[in-house]
Structure formats: structure tokens, C-alpha cells
Motif scaffolding. Structure first.
Motif, PDB file in Angstrom:
ATOM      1  N   GLY A  57      86.730  29.827   4.984  1.00 51.63           N
ATOM      2  CA  GLY A  57      87.945  29.023   5.130  1.00 51.63           C
ATOM      3  C   GLY A  57      88.271  28.239   6.290  1.00 51.63           C
ATOM      4  N   GLY A  58      87.264  28.288   7.194  1.00 50.29           N
ATOM      5  CA  GLY A  58      87.543  27.250   8.454  1.00 50.29           C
ATOM      6  C   GLY A  58      87.915  28.269   9.793  1.00 50.29           C
ATOM      7  N   LEU A  59      87.964  27.573  10.857  1.00 49.54           N
ATOM      8  CA  LEU A  59      88.279  28.263  11.976  1.00 49.54           C
ATOM      9  C   LEU A  59      89.830  28.083  12.474  1.00 49.54           C
ATOM     10  CD1 LEU A  59      87.184  29.227  14.830  1.00 49.54           C
ATOM     11  CD2 LEU A  59      86.958  26.807  15.527  1.00 49.54           C
ATOM     12  N   PRO A  60      90.255  28.928  12.638  1.00 47.08           N
ATOM     13  CA  PRO A  60      91.556  28.683  12.990  1.00 47.08           C
ATOM     14  C   PRO A  60      91.701  28.616  14.455  1.00 47.08           C
ATOM     15  CG  PRO A  60      91.276  31.074  12.134  1.00 47.08           C
ATOM     16  CD  PRO A  60      90.101  30.494  12.356  1.00 47.08           C
ATOM     17  N   ILE A  61      92.577  27.510  14.770  1.00 51.54           N
ATOM     18  CA  ILE A  61      92.616  26.858  16.118  1.00 51.54           C
ATOM     19  C   ILE A  61      94.082  27.070  16.936  1.00 51.54           C
ATOM     20  CG2 ILE A  61      90.543  25.361  15.766  1.00 51.54           C
ATOM     21  CD1 ILE A  61      92.715  23.084  15.260  1.00 51.54           C
ATOM     22  N   GLY A  62      94.010  26.842  18.180  1.00 50.25           N
ATOM     23  CA  GLY A  62      95.226  26.513  18.900  1.00 50.25           C
ATOM     24  C   GLY A  62      95.204  28.209  19.673  1.00 50.25           C
ATOM     25  N   HIS A  63      95.238  27.792  21.110  1.00 49.92           N
ATOM     26  CA  HIS A  63      95.354  28.851  22.012  1.00 49.92           C
ATOM     27  C   HIS A  63      96.230  28.870  23.239  1.00 49.92           C
ATOM     28  CE1 HIS A  63      92.256  26.703  23.467  1.00 49.92           C
ATOM     29  NE2 HIS A  63      92.261  26.856  24.615  1.00 49.92           N
ATOM     30  N   GLU A  64      97.337  28.073  22.944  1.00 48.17           N
ATOM     31  CA  GLU A  64      98.345  27.977  24.187  1.00 48.17           C
ATOM     32  C   GLU A  64      99.807  28.149  23.414  1.00 48.17           C
ATOM     33  OE1 GLU A  64      97.369  24.127  26.001  1.00 48.17           O
ATOM     34  OE2 GLU A  64      95.321  24.429  26.115  1.00 48.17           O
ATOM     35  N   PRO A  65      99.946  29.333  23.285  1.00 45.01           N
ATOM     36  CA  PRO A  65     100.985  29.707  22.342  1.00 45.01           C
ATOM     37  C   PRO A  65     102.321  30.091  23.198  1.00 45.01           C
ATOM     38  CG  PRO A  65      99.420  31.277  22.230  1.00 45.01           C
ATOM     39  CD  PRO A  65      98.948  30.441  23.205  1.00 45.01           C
ATOM     40  N   THR A  66     103.370  29.368  22.623  1.00 48.65           N
ATOM     41  CA  THR A  66     104.728  29.768  23.028  1.00 48.65           C
ATOM     42  C   THR A  66     105.702  29.692  21.953  1.00 48.65           C
ATOM     43  OG1 THR A  66     106.389  29.523  24.887  1.00 48.65           O
ATOM     44  CG2 THR A  66     105.238  27.475  24.042  1.00 48.65           C
ATOM     45  N   GLY A  67     106.832  30.752  22.027  1.00 47.30           N
ATOM     46  CA  GLY A  67     107.629  30.640  20.966  1.00 47.30           C
ATOM     47  C   GLY A  67     108.570  31.603  21.142  1.00 47.30           C
ATOM     48  N   VAL A  68     109.249  32.329  19.862  1.00 50.16           N
ATOM     49  CA  VAL A  68     110.512  32.942  19.766  1.00 50.16           C
ATOM     50  C   VAL A  68     110.072  34.300  18.911  1.00 50.16           C
ATOM     51  CG1 VAL A  68     112.724  33.264  19.636  1.00 50.16           C
ATOM     52  CG2 VAL A  68     112.119  31.221  20.566  1.00 50.16           C
ATOM     53  N   ASN A  88      99.586  35.795  25.353  1.00 46.59           N
ATOM     54  CA  ASN A  88      97.979  35.855  25.909  1.00 46.59           C
ATOM     55  C   ASN A  88      97.142  36.001  24.852  1.00 46.59           C
ATOM     56  OD1 ASN A  88      95.858  36.178  27.197  1.00 46.59           O
ATOM     57  ND2 ASN A  88      96.365  38.285  28.314  1.00 46.59           N
ATOM     58  N   PRO A  89      96.495  34.769  24.710  1.00 42.76           N
ATOM     59  CA  PRO A  89      95.255  34.569  23.456  1.00 42.76           C
ATOM     60  C   PRO A  89      94.197  35.574  23.657  1.00 42.76           C
ATOM     61  CG  PRO A  89      95.219  32.729  24.985  1.00 42.76           C
ATOM     62  CD  PRO A  89      96.427  33.578  25.450  1.00 42.76           C
ATOM     63  N   MET A  90      93.983  35.865  24.812  1.00 37.20           N
ATOM     64  CA  MET A  90      92.819  36.849  25.010  1.00 37.20           C
ATOM     65  C   MET A  90      92.970  38.268  24.910  1.00 37.20           C
ATOM     66  SD  MET A  90      90.386  34.978  26.465  1.00 37.20           S
ATOM     67  CE  MET A  90      89.187  35.929  27.685  1.00 37.20           C
ATOM     68  N   ALA A  91      94.297  38.694  24.743  1.00 38.76           N
ATOM     69  CA  ALA A  91      94.468  39.928  24.345  1.00 38.76           C
ATOM     70  C   ALA A  91      94.378  40.524  22.986  1.00 38.76           C
ATOM     71  CB  ALA A  91      95.968  40.332  25.043  1.00 38.76           C
ATOM     72  N   ALA A  92      94.376  39.579  22.121  1.00 42.02           N
ATOM     73  CA  ALA A  92      94.254  39.938  20.543  1.00 42.02           C
ATOM     74  C   ALA A  92      93.301  40.931  20.308  1.00 42.02           C
ATOM     75  CB  ALA A  92      94.272  38.580  19.976  1.00 42.02           C
ATOM     76  N   PRO A  93      93.366  41.991  19.802  1.00 42.48           N
ATOM     77  CA  PRO A  93      92.149  42.884  19.343  1.00 42.48           C
ATOM     78  C   PRO A  93      91.443  42.375  18.337  1.00 42.48           C
ATOM     79  CG  PRO A  93      94.346  43.696  18.418  1.00 42.48           C
ATOM     80  CD  PRO A  93      94.542  42.739  19.353  1.00 42.48           C
ATOM     81  N   SER A  94      91.673  41.629  17.528  1.00 43.36           N
ATOM     82  CA  SER A  94      90.823  41.030  16.507  1.00 43.36           C
ATOM     83  C   SER A  94      90.033  39.554  16.979  1.00 43.36           C
ATOM     84  CB  SER A  94      91.717  40.630  15.180  1.00 43.36           C
ATOM     85  OG  SER A  94      92.731  39.391  15.456  1.00 43.36           O
ATOM     86  N   GLY A  95      90.125  39.348  18.246  1.00 48.21           N
ATOM     87  CA  GLY A  95      89.367  38.238  18.748  1.00 48.21           C
ATOM     88  C   GLY A  95      90.423  37.323  19.474  1.00 48.21           C
ATOM     89  N   ARG A 102      90.447  35.730  14.286  1.00 47.70           N
ATOM     90  CA  ARG A 102      90.967  35.721  13.271  1.00 47.70           C
ATOM     91  C   ARG A 102      92.223  34.966  12.987  1.00 47.70           C
ATOM     92  NH1 ARG A 102      94.485  39.168  10.558  1.00 47.70           N
ATOM     93  NH2 ARG A 102      95.257  40.950  11.704  1.00 47.70           N
ATOM     94  N   LEU A 103      92.683  34.705  14.112  1.00 47.32           N
ATOM     95  CA  LEU A 103      94.235  34.285  14.129  1.00 47.32           C
ATOM     96  C   LEU A 103      94.098  32.706  15.143  1.00 47.32           C
ATOM     97  CD1 LEU A 103      96.211  37.116  14.832  1.00 47.32           C
ATOM     98  CD2 LEU A 103      95.905  36.158  12.739  1.00 47.32           C
ATOM     99  N   GLY A 104      94.908  31.711  14.675  1.00 52.12           N
ATOM    100  CA  GLY A 104      95.177  30.570  15.497  1.00 52.12           C
ATOM    101  C   GLY A 104      96.490  30.201  15.968  1.00 52.12           C
TER     102      GLY A 104
END
Length: 342
Positions: A57-68, A88-95, A102-104
Motif C-alpha cells: 500500500g505504500g510508505l506512510p510519510i511525515g515525521h514533524e507532527p504537531t496538533g491537538v 516524538n516520531p522516534m518513540a512509536a513502538p511500531s516503528g 506503520r504510521l505517518g
């Protein structure tokens, strides 16, 4: 919800995927802004993340995330719906989010798995533009590059590369009180921006290594290497350009025991003149990511956000994401592109 995927070389797709549902230890964040990183554009051009198996299905992208925060699992403490956060994108247990996990984060919502305040997320001020707080991740990369160089206030420093990481390194150095910082690049518009953002001098590095050395000697004075050859008085080089020409210029101009901190991502094997490096006893240090800096940045970024904001050259709605990638993969004058969500 809608989420972005790289599905092949120069192929980007935004498609509908199921909304994330938080478990007891998770939260869901409604995205407000996410920057496009140089690594994102590399994945886009190559069609994949090098060294990782192709993802169905492709590579999920984006690792500079901010929101509510929009939903909170029952076992999560310290967070409530409506809290503004940086993830913190590095802290996700699924990569790593957006880097093989598995998340972008170029998506309308992001699931923060096993969420822990101070590890997975940090609360941020909601009176600062979200596109500025989304700079947290790249500015942590810049801070780590600075930290690896161990700058002293009396140092004379040159940064090769006036993109977001180089401009971030400039700000961190000046906030630390470093005496003289030169920014080198081959694009005049980026050099002009570096000057506006506090560089003591700028340098067109498109010439030969000898020409760059001569310019640095004018700016930082004369010194010598271990066998007495004339060299620039530069104490610390920070390389974020990831270009052979920049590294050639560093080696050619380095005085005895000059320090080099390189966070540049080299797309090709680097050739190093070991004899010249030996003659200078060149102190070469590599800077990868942000081992400790990810949340060291957050409060400082909030305090000085108006100094960081000028590097954001484009603010683009998520629906026009392709435009952002086009800007960063063709000559356009773009520096930092931030994707905004409703």
C-alpha cells in the motif's frame, strides 16, 4: 480520514484510510501542521525508504507532527482532549513515524501508541503558530549537530548548508553566545535569509576549495595545519549540506584540530583526503538524529519562536500536498514547506 503515502518513484497518493481508534494506553492527535523534510522528498523521488522492505500500500510519510489531542485512552495520564502537543516520531513502538514505521504524520489524525508525556509527546503552547511548533523535530536535529561540535563562545564557526537544519544550527549557536558564525551555501536567496536570521557573515561556497579557504581566511583570520600550511582560523565546521564539494572545502581549509560536526545526509559515497585530514588532526564527529534533544528544543522554540519562523517559506493546505513536494524537488526557492490541516 485522509493520509499520504509514497507508492512509487515520484508518486504520492492521498487516500482514505480508517480513522485511528485509541487503545487504553494510546491517544489520537488531530494534526494541525507537519513539515516536509528532506528525507521525505528523498523517499518520494526514490519511491521507497532505502534498506526497508516495500510496504504493502505504500510508505506512510511525515515525521514533524504537531496538533491537538482528540481522544485519550483510559490509562493515559497527564493529557486531556484539546491539549496542543508535539509528537516524538522516534518513540512509536511500531516503528519511527514517517520513517519506516506503520504510521505517518502527513495524515489528518495520528495514533500515538503507548503514549507517555515527556517520552511520546510534550504539551506545547497553543498561542504559537502550529507550523512553527512543527519545527521541533528538525530543530532537534540541528541542536544535536551543534552539541556534537561542542561550541565555545569564542569559537569561529562556519555552517555549510542554509536549509532548515543549517538555519536552525545558526540560531542555536547565536543563542549560545557563539562569537562569529558564517553560513555557506550555493544559493544566494538562502544566504540572504541566513543573514537576516543572524549570521555574522555569509559565503558563496560554489567556488573551488581553495577559493572557499581564501574567503574563510578573510573572515576568520589565518592559522596553519600540522605541517605549517596556511589555513583558515575556523574552529568548528558544521556540515549539513551533504555534498562532496562542501567536505572538500572543509578539509582544504581546516587548521590543526579543527572540529567537524556533520549531520549531512550524503546520497553518494563520500571521498575523503585522508592525508590532508591527518595533517590537520581533523576532529570529525557524526551527528545522527536527536538522541536526547527532542524535547530540549520545545521550550526554547516557544520562547524564541519569532526567530525560527522566517525559515518557513511556504504554508500549504494538506489537500495541495503534491505542490509542497513539487516545490522541494524542483528549483523553486523553497526553504521549509509546512503542511497545514483544518
Amino acid at each position: 480520514m485522509k493520509a499520504a503515502f509514497v507508492t512509487g518513484p515520484n508518486t504520492l497518493e492521498i487516500r482514505e484510510v480508517p480513522d485511528p481508534v485509541p487503545g487504553d494506553r494510546d491517544v489520537v492527535v488531530k494534526m494541525r501542521a507537519c513539515g516536509i523534510c528532506g528525507s521525505d522528498t528523498s523517499y518520494y523521488v526514490m519511491g521507497a525508504l532505502p534498506g526497508y522492505p516495500a510496504m504493502p500500500g505504500g510508505l506512510p510519510i511525515g515525521h514533524e507532527p504537531t496538533g491537538v489531542v482528540s481522544a485519550v485512552g483510559k490509562d493515559v495520564t497527564g493529557l486531556a482532549e484539546g491539549d496542543a502537543v508535539f509528537i516524538n516520531p522516534m518513540a512509536a513502538p511500531s516503528g519511527v513515524i514517517g520513517n519506516g514505521g506503520r504510521l505517518g504524520a502527513l495524515a489528518e489524525y495520528v495514533l500515538v501508541e503507548d503514549c507517555e508525556v515527556g517520552v511520546s509527546v510534550k504539551k506545547i503552547r497553543d498561542d504559537i503558530p502550529f507550523e512553527v511548533t512543527a519545527l521541533n523535530e528538525p530543530m532537534a536535529v540541528a541542536l544535536h549537530a551543534v552539541n556534537r561540535g561542542e561550541p565555545l563562545p569564542t569559537d569561529k564557526v562556519v555552517i555549510f548548508g542554509a536549509g532548515p537544519i543549517g538555519l536552525g544550527a545558526l540560531i542555536w549557536l547565536k543563542l549560545r553566545g557563539v562569537d562569529h558564525v558564517v553560513v555557506a551555501d550555493v544559493q544566494q536567496d538562502r544566504l540572504d535569509l541566513a543573514k537576516r536570521m543572524g549570521a555574522d557573515a555569509v559565503l558563496d561556497s560554489s567556488g573551488s576549495p581553495e577559493e572557499v579557504t581564501a574567503q574563510l581566511m578573510e573572515l576568520h583570520g589565518s592559522a596553519a595545519n600540522g605541517i605549517g600550511l596556511p589555513r583558515a582560523g575556523t574552529d568548528l565546521y558544521i556540515d549539513v549540506a551533504g555534498a562532496q564539494a562542501s567536505f572538500d572545502a572543509i578539509v582544504a581549509s581546516a587548521k590543526t584540530r579543527a572540529r567537524v560536526s556533520t549531520a549531512g545526509v550524503y546520497k553518494h559515497a563520500l571521498s575523503l583526503d585522508m592525508s590532508m585530514a591527518l595533517m590537520a588532526e581533523l576532529d570529525l564527529r557524526w551527528a545522527m538524529g536527536y538522541p536526547t534533544e527532542i524535547f530540549d528544543v520545545t521550550d526554547q522554540l516557544a520562547e524564541h519562536w519569532e526567530q525560527f519562523a522566517p525559515m518557513i517559506s511556504h504554508r500549504i493546505p494538506f489537500a495541495d500536498l503534491q505542490k509542497g513536494f513539487d516545490l522541494l524537488t524542483t528549483p523553486s526557492g523553497a526553504v521549509k514547506v509546512s503542511i497545514l490541516f483544518d
